[in-house]
Design a protein around this motif. Structure first.
Motif, PDB file in Angstrom:
ATOM      1  N   LYS A 147      15.271  11.017  -4.630  1.00 11.33           N
ATOM      2  CA  LYS A 147      14.436  12.185  -4.334  1.00 11.33           C
ATOM      3  C   LYS A 147      13.775  11.992  -2.977  1.00 11.33           C
ATOM      4  CE  LYS A 147      12.823  13.314  -9.032  1.00 11.33           C
ATOM      5  NZ  LYS A 147      11.580  13.456  -9.851  1.00 11.33           N
ATOM      6  N   LEU A 148      13.698  13.054  -2.225  1.00 13.00           N
ATOM      7  CA  LEU A 148      12.915  13.105  -0.995  1.00 13.00           C
ATOM      8  C   LEU A 148      11.872  14.192  -1.195  1.00 13.00           C
ATOM      9  CD1 LEU A 148      12.958  11.643   1.749  1.00 13.00           C
ATOM     10  CD2 LEU A 148      14.253  13.586   2.661  1.00 13.00           C
ATOM     11  N   ILE A 149      10.594  13.815  -1.194  1.00 13.72           N
ATOM     12  CA  ILE A 149       9.516  14.729  -1.563  1.00 13.72           C
ATOM     13  C   ILE A 149       8.585  14.941  -0.373  1.00 13.72           C
ATOM     14  CG2 ILE A 149       7.617  15.152  -3.165  1.00 13.72           C
ATOM     15  CD1 ILE A 149       8.972  13.151  -5.073  1.00 13.72           C
ATOM     16  N   TYR A 150       8.371  16.196  -0.015  1.00  7.71           N
ATOM     17  CA  TYR A 150       7.480  16.539   1.097  1.00  7.71           C
ATOM     18  C   TYR A 150       6.306  17.348   0.573  1.00  7.71           C
ATOM     19  CZ  TYR A 150       5.754  18.398   5.508  1.00  7.71           C
ATOM     20  OH  TYR A 150       4.952  18.727   6.576  1.00  7.71           O
ATOM     21  N   ASP A 151       5.086  16.912   0.889  1.00 10.20           N
ATOM     22  CA  ASP A 151       3.880  17.643   0.476  1.00 10.20           C
ATOM     23  C   ASP A 151       3.741  18.899   1.325  1.00 10.20           C
ATOM     24  OD1 ASP A 151       3.160  15.838  -1.483  1.00 10.20           O
ATOM     25  OD2 ASP A 151       1.964  14.618  -0.130  1.00 10.20           O
ATOM     26  N   LEU A 152       4.246  19.979   0.789  1.00  4.70           N
ATOM     27  CA  LEU A 152       4.293  21.226   1.544  1.00  4.70           C
ATOM     28  C   LEU A 152       2.897  21.826   1.726  1.00  4.70           C
ATOM     29  CD1 LEU A 152       6.568  22.945   2.787  1.00  4.70           C
ATOM     30  CD2 LEU A 152       6.560  24.302   0.676  1.00  4.70           C
ATOM     31  N   ILE A 153       2.150  21.928   0.627  1.00  7.95           N
ATOM     32  CA  ILE A 153       0.771  22.441   0.673  1.00  7.95           C
ATOM     33  C   ILE A 153      -0.080  21.472  -0.138  1.00  7.95           C
ATOM     34  CG2 ILE A 153      -0.722  24.446   0.355  1.00  7.95           C
ATOM     35  CD1 ILE A 153       1.770  26.178   0.134  1.00  7.95           C
TER      36      ILE A 153
ATOM     37  N   ARG B   8       2.996  12.559   4.511  1.00  9.26           N
ATOM     38  CA  ARG B   8       3.318  13.609   3.546  1.00  9.26           C
ATOM     39  C   ARG B   8       4.764  13.557   3.050  1.00  9.26           C
ATOM     40  NH1 ARG B   8       0.809  18.922   6.428  1.00  9.26           N
ATOM     41  NH2 ARG B   8       1.928  19.950   4.711  1.00  9.26           N
ATOM     42  N   LEU B   9       5.464  12.473   3.359  1.00  9.30           N
ATOM     43  CA  LEU B   9       6.868  12.368   2.989  1.00  9.30           C
ATOM     44  C   LEU B   9       7.115  11.086   2.197  1.00  9.30           C
ATOM     45  CD1 LEU B   9       9.707  13.664   3.272  1.00  9.30           C
ATOM     46  CD2 LEU B   9      10.017  12.233   5.310  1.00  9.30           C
ATOM     47  N   THR B  10       7.715  11.225   1.001  1.00 13.51           N
ATOM     48  CA  THR B  10       7.967  10.095   0.109  1.00 13.51           C
ATOM     49  C   THR B  10       9.417  10.113  -0.346  1.00 13.51           C
ATOM     50  OG1 THR B  10       5.682  10.144  -0.699  1.00 13.51           O
ATOM     51  CG2 THR B  10       7.294   8.985  -2.060  1.00 13.51           C
ATOM     52  N   ALA B  11      10.008   8.926  -0.457  1.00 13.17           N
ATOM     53  CA  ALA B  11      11.375   8.788  -0.949  1.00 13.17           C
ATOM     54  C   ALA B  11      11.373   7.932  -2.213  1.00 13.17           C
ATOM     55  CB  ALA B  11      12.271   8.149   0.103  1.00 13.17           C
ATOM     56  N   ILE B  12      12.181   8.319  -3.199  1.00 13.52           N
ATOM     57  CA  ILE B  12      12.326   7.572  -4.443  1.00 13.52           C
ATOM     58  C   ILE B  12      13.814   7.350  -4.692  1.00 13.52           C
ATOM     59  CG2 ILE B  12      11.857   7.496  -6.915  1.00 13.52           C
ATOM     60  CD1 ILE B  12       9.602   9.517  -6.455  1.00 13.52           C
ATOM     61  N   VAL B  13      14.192   6.105  -4.944  1.00 14.97           N
ATOM     62  CA  VAL B  13      15.590   5.765  -5.237  1.00 14.97           C
ATOM     63  C   VAL B  13      15.634   4.974  -6.533  1.00 14.97           C
ATOM     64  CG1 VAL B  13      17.659   4.565  -4.467  1.00 14.97           C
ATOM     65  CG2 VAL B  13      16.218   5.750  -2.800  1.00 14.97           C
ATOM     66  N   MET B  14      16.516   5.369  -7.455  1.00 16.87           N
ATOM     67  CA  MET B  14      16.696   4.681  -8.724  1.00 16.87           C
ATOM     68  C   MET B  14      18.156   4.286  -8.874  1.00 16.87           C
ATOM     69  SD  MET B  14      18.001   4.731 -11.985  1.00 16.87           S
ATOM     70  CE  MET B  14      18.414   6.442 -12.308  1.00 16.87           C
ATOM     71  N   ALA B  15      18.391   3.068  -9.340  1.00 15.75           N
ATOM     72  CA  ALA B  15      19.746   2.603  -9.629  1.00 15.75           C
ATOM     73  C   ALA B  15      19.747   1.934 -10.992  1.00 15.75           C
ATOM     74  CB  ALA B  15      20.234   1.632  -8.558  1.00 15.75           C
ATOM     75  N   GLY B  16      20.758   2.220 -11.786  1.00 11.77           N
ATOM     76  CA  GLY B  16      20.833   1.629 -13.115  1.00 11.77           C
ATOM     77  C   GLY B  16      22.239   1.706 -13.668  1.00 11.77           C
TER      78      GLY B  16
ATOM     79  N   GLU C  49       9.666   3.558  -4.925  1.00 11.36           N
ATOM     80  CA  GLU C  49       9.041   4.730  -4.301  1.00 11.36           C
ATOM     81  C   GLU C  49       8.398   4.290  -2.997  1.00 11.36           C
ATOM     82  OE1 GLU C  49       5.184   7.602  -5.075  1.00 11.36           O
ATOM     83  OE2 GLU C  49       6.488   7.121  -6.787  1.00 11.36           O
ATOM     84  N   GLN C  50       8.819   4.884  -1.889  1.00 12.81           N
ATOM     85  CA  GLN C  50       8.343   4.478  -0.571  1.00 12.81           C
ATOM     86  C   GLN C  50       7.753   5.676   0.168  1.00 12.81           C
ATOM     87  OE1 GLN C  50       8.345   1.321   1.074  1.00 12.81           O
ATOM     88  NE2 GLN C  50       7.009   2.524   2.422  1.00 12.81           N
ATOM     89  N   GLN C  51       6.493   5.544   0.601  1.00 11.18           N
ATOM     90  CA  GLN C  51       5.895   6.574   1.437  1.00 11.18           C
ATOM     91  C   GLN C  51       6.364   6.339   2.867  1.00 11.18           C
ATOM     92  OE1 GLN C  51       1.645   6.886   1.253  1.00 11.18           O
ATOM     93  NE2 GLN C  51       1.530   8.376   2.906  1.00 11.18           N
ATOM     94  N   ILE C  52       7.115   7.298   3.397  1.00 10.03           N
ATOM     95  CA  ILE C  52       7.698   7.147   4.737  1.00 10.03           C
ATOM     96  C   ILE C  52       6.678   7.490   5.809  1.00 10.03           C
ATOM     97  CG2 ILE C  52       9.565   7.905   6.247  1.00 10.03           C
ATOM     98  CD1 ILE C  52      11.186   8.514   3.716  1.00 10.03           C
ATOM     99  N   ILE C  53       6.093   8.657   5.698  1.00  3.76           N
ATOM    100  CA  ILE C  53       4.973   9.066   6.539  1.00  3.76           C
ATOM    101  C   ILE C  53       3.932   9.676   5.609  1.00  3.76           C
ATOM    102  CG2 ILE C  53       6.312   9.383   8.646  1.00  3.76           C
ATOM    103  CD1 ILE C  53       6.447  12.367   8.028  1.00  3.76           C
TER     104      ILE C  53
ATOM    105  N   ASP D   2       0.822  -1.219   0.000  1.00  6.36           N
ATOM    106  CA  ASP D   2       0.000   0.000   0.000  1.00  6.36           C
ATOM    107  C   ASP D   2       0.849   1.259   0.000  1.00  6.36           C
ATOM    108  OD1 ASP D   2      -2.284  -1.509   0.009  1.00  6.36           O
ATOM    109  OD2 ASP D   2      -2.625  -1.365   2.175  1.00  6.36           O
ATOM    110  N   SER D   3       2.088   1.170   0.500  1.00  5.81           N
ATOM    111  CA  SER D   3       2.944   2.355   0.602  1.00  5.81           C
ATOM    112  C   SER D   3       4.186   2.276  -0.282  1.00  5.81           C
ATOM    113  CB  SER D   3       3.377   2.559   2.056  1.00  5.81           C
ATOM    114  OG  SER D   3       4.109   1.441   2.523  1.00  5.81           O
ATOM    115  N   THR D   4       4.286   1.244  -1.114  1.00  5.42           N
ATOM    116  CA  THR D   4       5.493   1.048  -1.911  1.00  5.42           C
ATOM    117  C   THR D   4       5.148   0.789  -3.374  1.00  5.42           C
ATOM    118  OG1 THR D   4       6.544   0.019   0.020  1.00  5.42           O
ATOM    119  CG2 THR D   4       7.643  -0.247  -2.110  1.00  5.42           C
TER     120      THR D   4
END
Length: 314
Positions: free
Chosen positions: A192-198, A168-176, A162-166, A129-131
């Motif tokens: 990427k570390l993405i925070y839902d600011l608004i 409003r906070l999501t982390a994405i890691v890509m390796a290739g 892509e992992q939802q940490i909490i 559900d979060s990944t």
């Protein structure tokens, strides 16, 4: 590499076959995709023009169809120019609500007498559900004057999580890893570390990082190939749905390091607009951007581009 092409071709045919059957059952429409264009230029005087037209005998909406396309590529730099013809089979099935699904393509590129099978394919799916996860493979020509003259191409394969940490906070890691036809390889990591600011306005704050290294820097300079490159960027993004249209943008500023040189500034600005996906009249999307990073001539290389795509169902 041959086995990779065979597996990709088999997967493309399998998905096209299942797509044909499913879409015939649903009595889907047909569509044409025209006019499509991608135009770009950079600080080194290199310009790119790509014009594309397609026919989708099986079409459900702007993110779900099967068809074929023809593309004409034209490149210029100073008094030099080159062109290519590209023929592509594509099948696509992306859920507009989740952005999950597959996009499979197999192309034939003919330029300066060099023949190349190309692809721009990916498959994304939900793990929990979060990944979310994605696997991808891209294969195309390296688009610089020297590389096009010498028939240099790359194959880039990898995966991302892509992992939802909490909430409003999501982390994405890509390796290739990118494999160049001149024997160089480029292991690559992006995060990427993405925070839902608004959240109500789709505004996010982002921390971005990317790094790669070239394993063979002794090859002829067909493209920018430093020993090591890294970039850290702070960006803000916005995404808003208005009357079915999706408007989005990104603005970022960062610092880059090339080999052991002192760090310098990088920039990224992008704007995009997409019409309602399921419209019976047309599907339209456009994007424009500007980026500043390192290149052949130093740390102040920049590029700019604009693209648009129109699909008309009938």
């Amino acid at each position: 590499m041959r086995s990779l092409r065979h597996c990709l071709f088999a997967l493309l045919l399998l998905n096209m076959g299942s797509s044909l059957y499913a879409q015939e059952e649903e009595a889907t429409k047909q569509a044409i995709s025209i006019p499509n264009a991608y135009i770009a230029s950079d600080s080194e005087g290199f310009s790119t023009y790509k014009y594309n037209a397609g026919y989708m005998p099986l079409y459900e909406h702007g993110e779900k169809y099967t068809g074929l396309s023809y593309q004409h590529n034209y490149f210029t730099q100073g008094g030099w120019d080159s062109s290519a013809e590209v023929y592509t089979l594509i099948t696509k099935n992306i859920n507009p609500r989740t952005s999950l699904g597959y996009n499979l393509s197999l192309g034939y590129n003919l330029q300066n007498g060099y023949k190349l099978l190309t692809t721009d394919s990916n498959y994304s799916f939900r793990v929990t559900d979060s990944t979310k996860a994605e696997v991808f493979v891209n294969r195309d020509r390296v688009e610089t004057q020297n590389a096009l003259n010498n028939g240099i191409y790359y194959t880039f394969g990898g995966a991302s999580i892509e992992q939802q940490i909490i909430e409003r906070l999501t982390a994405i890691v890509m390796a290739g890893n990118m494999y160049f036809s001149d024997t160089n390889t480029r292991p690559t990591v992006r995060a990427k570390l993405i925070y839902d600011l608004i959240p109500d306005y789709g505004v996010t704050a982002q921390l971005r990082y990317r790094q790669f290294r070239d394993t063979n820097t002794n090859v002829v300079n067909n493209y920018f190939n430093p020993n090591e490159y890294s970039e850290t960027m702070i960006a803000f993004g916005a995404r808003k749905r208005i009357a079915g249209w999706v408007l989005s943008g990104t603005a970022g500023v960062g610092r880059q390091t090339v080999n052991q040189d002192p760090s310098t500034t990088t920039q990224l600005y992008e704007l995009a607009a997409t019409s309602p996906v399921a419209s019976n009249d047309y599907y339209f999307k456009t994007r424009a951007g500007y980026g500043k990073s390192a290149g052949f001539l130093g740390p102040n290389y920049f590029y700019r581009y604009v693209m648009e795509e129109m699909i008309i169902p009938f």
